[in-house]
Design a protein around this motif. Structure first.
Motif, short mmCIF file in Angstrom:
data_model
loop_
_atom_site.label_atom_id
_atom_site.label_comp_id
_atom_site.label_asym_id
_atom_site.label_seq_id
_atom_site.Cartn_x
_atom_site.Cartn_y
_atom_site.Cartn_z
N ALA A 1 91.97 -19.80 122.98
CA ALA A 1 91.10 -20.86 122.46
C ALA A 1 89.91 -20.26 121.71
O ALA A 1 89.58 -20.71 120.61
CB ALA A 1 90.63 -21.75 123.61
N ARG B 1 88.98 -28.86 117.17
CA ARG B 1 90.35 -28.75 116.68
C ARG B 1 91.18 -27.72 117.44
O ARG B 1 92.26 -27.35 116.99
CB ARG B 1 90.33 -28.37 115.20
N ALA C 1 99.73 -25.16 120.17
CA ALA C 1 100.19 -25.00 118.79
C ALA C 1 100.08 -23.55 118.35
O ALA C 1 100.96 -23.03 117.64
CB ALA C 1 99.39 -25.91 117.86
N THR C 2 99.00 -22.89 118.75
CA THR C 2 98.82 -21.48 118.41
C THR C 2 99.90 -20.62 119.04
O THR C 2 100.48 -19.74 118.40
CB THR C 2 97.43 -21.00 118.86
N THR D 1 90.66 -19.01 118.20
CA THR D 1 90.84 -20.02 117.15
C THR D 1 89.51 -20.58 116.65
O THR D 1 89.48 -21.27 115.63
CB THR D 1 91.72 -21.18 117.65
N ASP E 1 93.77 -26.07 119.61
CA ASP E 1 95.10 -26.45 120.11
C ASP E 1 95.82 -25.17 120.52
O ASP E 1 96.51 -24.54 119.71
CB ASP E 1 95.89 -27.20 119.03
#
Length: 412
Positions: A27, A101, A106-107, A30, A103
């Motif tokens: 997290a 944002r 998704a990463t 990102t 995610d």
């Protein structure tokens, strides 16, 4: 999410780390740009999960809770209350647009789609050398690897627009490093980087390419096949999450990782404003030996190297073994006086010369006739080992003396 994190870390690694912490590190990766020292301080002092929760709360409720925790936990710098508060406030402003944002799943999915693996501190695959970067160390790393790098590493960097002499010098240094059992680290760019990787691949030794974008961003496009070869034989490494595009800033930030991973750094060619000088600067800050290859005083490709030596920031490379010796020195080994695959004479004291004068290149060229031959047949004809033939062919190819065809190797 923890299941996906465990799968990304891989067998063995999932047992060695706290998966909640690992997910929180993803997290963080990102949200922040590479080398963000404020994020690094918070993660190191408070842990990834706790610090990330505090930062998200600060976005909604204000800074005081985060600041009080930093003071209680004696986070470095927190004793200077006003200055630290301003530093955190500015950091939160730059993190804010991305915090909403995040995610992690998704990463992780994007990494899995290209066969990448997550590496975090505490796992066997984490390169502890990057910990020397302190708060500027990466919060996570992503890898695509067919063969884990082993042994000490030499960072080889230089100009994207190299000269023939620069390619020759790079080939000699990378070949000597390979013969000595060193891993060759570079940035996967055109020019000197690409030559270093190609020689390592040809020699069958591990090589590491550190990417400026995400692990799925093979850049530059002209080196895609080379980078795939690096992934098969060595390791592709990235700290930005998948999907992140390379930018000038990220190239500069990437250089600190190259410098940290190498036990020494050699700059083969560099113009006055070359990014390779940035890598040399990081290596010097980390206390790593820095070397520079000299060139013609009139060559713009060597201005940066000459300036490094003139300013006392780099040692001059007299022979191909000089930077390799610096790498091996900490391990009680030396390339000087030990024979290599390419012959019985030590190569550490040899000057950096052209392939046309290399006696083994001459022997390989003599062995080539009108039809293309494979390495084994060339070895038989030249009376050389297959490993020596591979090295000589790599150097001859850089000189444009041979080319690889469907049927094998042929004279150009």
């Amino acid at each position: 999410m923890l299941g996906a994190t465990a799968a990304a870390v891989g067998r063995g690694g999932a047992d060695a780390v706290d998966l909640v912490e690992a997910a929180a590190r993803v997290a963080w990766s990102t949200v922040v740009e590479p080398g963000d020292s404020v994020a690094g301080l918070l993660v190191q002092a408070l842990g990834a999960e706790r610090s990330f929760a505090l930062v998200r709360a600060a976005l909604d409720d204000g800074l005081q809770g985060l600041l009080d925790t930093c003071t209680d936990e004696a986070v470095p710098g927190a004793e200077s209350t006003a200055a630290f508060a301003e530093t955190v406030r500015v950091a939160l402003e730059r993190w804010g647009p991305r915090l909403g944002r995040v995610d992690v799943l998704a990463t992780l999915d994007a990494a899995r789609s290209v066969g990448a693996r997550l590496v975090v501190p505490g796992t066997a695959s984490w390169p502890r050398a990057v910990d020397d970067l302190g708060p500027h160390a990466p919060v996570v790393l992503w890898t695509r690897s067919g063969r884990r790098a082993s042994g000490p590493a030499l960072a080889v960097v230089g100009s994207r627009a190299n000269t023939v002499a620069g390619a020759e010098a790079t080939a000699e240094i990378a070949s000597t490093a390979a013969d000595a059992g060193c891993t060759v680290v570079s940035g996967g760019a055109y020019g000197i980087d690409a030559t270093a990787h190609r020689v390592a691949v040809a020699a069958g030794t591990p090589t590491v390419a550190v990417l400026a974008g995400g692990i799925d961003q093979l850049y530059p496009t002209g080196n895609v096949e080379l980078l795939r070869n690096v992934a098969r034989q060595g390791t592709l490494l990235a700290e930005s999450p998948p999907g992140t595009r390379p930018t000038r800033w990220r190239f500069l930030a990437r250089n600190r990782l190259i410098a940290a991973l190498g036990a020494a750094t050699v700059v083969v060619e560099a113009g006055a404003r070359s990014g390779a000088l940035n890598t040399a600067h990081h290596a010097a800050q980390l206390g790593r030996p820095v070397f520079a290859v000299p060139g013609a005083f009139s060559s713009s490709a060597s201005v940066g190297c000459h300036r490094l030596v003139a300013d006392g920031r780099a040692q001059i490379v007299v022979g191909a073994g000089d930077p390799v010796d610096a790498v091996l020195g900490a391990h009680g080994r030396s390339v000087r006086g030990r024979s290599s695959r390419r012959g019985d004479e030590p190569r550490g004291d040899e000057p950096l010369g052209g392939g046309r004068q290399d006696p083994e290149v001459v022997r390989v060229l003599d062995a080539l006739g009108r039809r293309a031959l494979d390495e084994q047949e060339i070895a038989v004809r030249a009376g050389m080992s297959t490993g020596a033939v591979v090295d000589a062919l790599a150097l001859a190819e850089l000189q444009g003396l041979v080319r690889h065809t469907v049927g094998g190797w042929a004279r150009s």
